[in-house]
Design a protein around this motif. Sequence first.
Motif: not given
Length: 888
Positions: A78-90, A260-266, A268-277
């Motif tokens: 799932k992480f690789s799907e929203v961070n395609p630049s890390l596909y090789s690393a994954v 930029m698309e990956e940065r946008f996903n990040l 969103k993720q951080f803001l959703l995490e803060e919403s949870g907190r």
Amino acid sequence: MKRIDLILMKLKEKKDLDSSGISASEIAEELNISRANASNDLNKLVSEGKAIKSKGKPTLFMAVDEENVPPDISVINKFSEVNPSLYSAVEQAKAAILYPPNGMNILLLGETGVGKSTFAGLIYKYAIEMKVKSEESPFITFNCADYANNPQLLLGQLFGVKKGAYTGADFDKVGLIEKADGGILFLDEVHRLPAEGQEMFFTFMDRGVYRRLGETDSERSANVLIITATTEDPNAALLKTFTRRIPMVITIPALRNRGMEERFNLIKQFLLEESGRLGRSITVSINSIKAFLSYNCENNIGQLKSDIQLACAKAYADFLSNKKDAIKINSLDLPSYIREGLYKEVEHRQLWNKLIDINKRYFIFDKDEDREIFEENATDDNIYEMLDLRTNELKARGIKGVKLEEEIERDIEDYFKKYISKVDMSNIKNIIEKDVMNVIEEVIHFCEEELEINLDKKINYGLAVHISNSIDRIRRNKKIVNPKLSSIREEHRKEFNVAVDALKIIDRAIDVNMPIDEAGFIAMFLSYNYGSLKYKQNDVLVIVIAHGVSTATSMADAVNSLLGTKNVVGINAPIEEKPENILGKTIDYIKKNEIKSDILFLVDMGSLTTFGQEIENTFNIKTRTIPLVSTLHALEATRKSMMGYSLDEIYRETLEVNSLYEENALEHKQEKEEKRLAIVTVCTTGEGGAKTLKKLLERNLTFDKKLLDIVPINLVGKESIYERIEKLSIKYEIICFVSPFELEVQSPQFMLDQIIDGQSTSGMQKIIDVEETYLKMEDTLENTLENSDGRTVLKHIKKFIKNIEEELKTNISTNILIGITLHIAAMIDMSIEKKTIIEFEGKDKYIKDNLNLYKIVKNAFMPINTKYSINASEEEICCLMNFFNPRI
């Protein structure tokens, strides 16, 4: 049972009958649901591995045997799907974990903040998912930089210590390798590990054995997978003998290289995490998102996350202090280095439009939704704020010169259309101050006489609201700038000259200084061709489609009746009727009535939102669709249609239908909350004398200039002084007056001669201290009370204390004031929860010895009893008495 479960059960039934599969249409018909819902759930079952689908037409779906259902998609995938630049690393990480027999040790490379620690955590989760490690296996994290200045202590932390190994080693100590046995040890900043430690580690990685510091006669063994990370070049910072033991080297790219698309996903993720907190949704303006997308984030993801957390913390603080009614982040709230992202990389605009809806103003991030939602909200500032924002936006995009003027001119034209059409004529005199309304009526009468015209009623009212906004802006010391002043003066010379004379009327009556730019705006109203807004038959047709037997037609009938038109059509969509049939009805209506105009569809939900596209394809008619229809939306859309607005204009204006009221309410609330304290000084000797008196007070008194202003006013005649005071009281809470003569006011007064010779300084300082204390206590109560409103509670407490002081002919100190305020506020809060407070020892004797005080306090507390439906006990009254007459 959920709909998706019913569909899965139907698939299993068909499988048991040796069916080759079933289509979405068949599922929809058998379960009496819409095809769109059936298709959506079937594809969800496929993604979850509970169903498979065939290729070709029609697409058939079949249930999968439960024993063969593949596991849920891995968290690392799932992480690789929203961070395609890390596909090789994954893929490298997965290979290292699955390599027999115990996996490969890993070295993570990357700049500070790229997410190496997060990636190591994902590797650990993947190892558990793939059952390479058990769920109980440890994951130990250690930053070598924490002990870099003490190599012996660092090695002791990692390998453990034998008692007596060095001075201070008074007992055996277990090391992290021992604690990580059976799991993973993550060593961050591994380049800070000394050469001796690296040698000890490559021995452990080779043979799986190690010794505690000080041990010589025995070896220990452990099964630990080592993940290391460094920001340095491993060839320069690490021993070659160490790096040779780590075959898997994975590079994590910097944020600037991740797209930029990956940065946008990040983001969103951080803001959703803060919403949870925070346990609340977070509203973020589109401009804030753009700024986060493009600002120079030198320290990568770590800084991005930190900056987002700080923005959320500030927004949360503003929410708690009632500065905002929600946790809302606007671009103006962001630090300047983040806001600079708005003005960079104009070429990203197309990508911005792909990622975020440019026509919206806010995202709402909600942990319960686990996604972002658009808020249908747009600000409705007056023309000055709109032009300020618009000019800055266009300049930031590199638009200037003639192109800039054309854009601004278009915006000004849109402004006049909006103002002329949106004003509620029946309430105009209720929203504008009486004296301002009087001068506006004088200005309109003057303009009509000079130009020998009768202004249309809507022009009349639009002009009234505009002038009111202009006067308010000048009073708040804000500039009025008209970018088209020169061309307006040339094109509408007669109207402009009349507008200049109209400004003089305003200046004289309101005592303001209106700039010449304002004449340009007034001239636009005077010259505006209102006839161009008259109703044009069937220019844009409004069609309401809503579920229910008569929902849409009832709404359409109500709107047509209210507006005296037939320009809105209702098409009902009974729940049991298939969407295809409703679409067919819509197509038949358009054919039968030979509709050629643009159409705005107002629908409630579901597949109805797709009808517009189908109509466009069938008839080559331009359409727009707005979901979640209400009567208010239908009214606004139909009204704009009658006035000849274009489809896109009606679409934008209808989306804004709620914001007019919400923004006005919020603005009123903020103005009320931002009321400051003031000392008003009245002077008869002119402006110089008023300023001298102000300086004298500032020199002799101690106060917080963020909370209190000294406001000098000149005596222009006793008749107008009270009007000025009344206007000041709108903006300020006036705590006292300084005047050469007695004023008919309720607030305390000090004579001018007493101030000059210093006799009244202490009395005035006392008032300031008390009022500042109350103001600060307001925030305290707002943040601490759980069951009642702090502002309201404080108002009643102030009245209670004032009554006591008058009865006892005394003034209490600020320290006691704070104590009483907190005590009563807590008493009210606990009483609402039906909690009791501590008993008062020796109550009867205390009351008997202080009977008069008891009666005064009890009587003064009666309004609070009534307001909050409580009954203060004798113990509680005694506690309050003790503030005024403490027991020795």
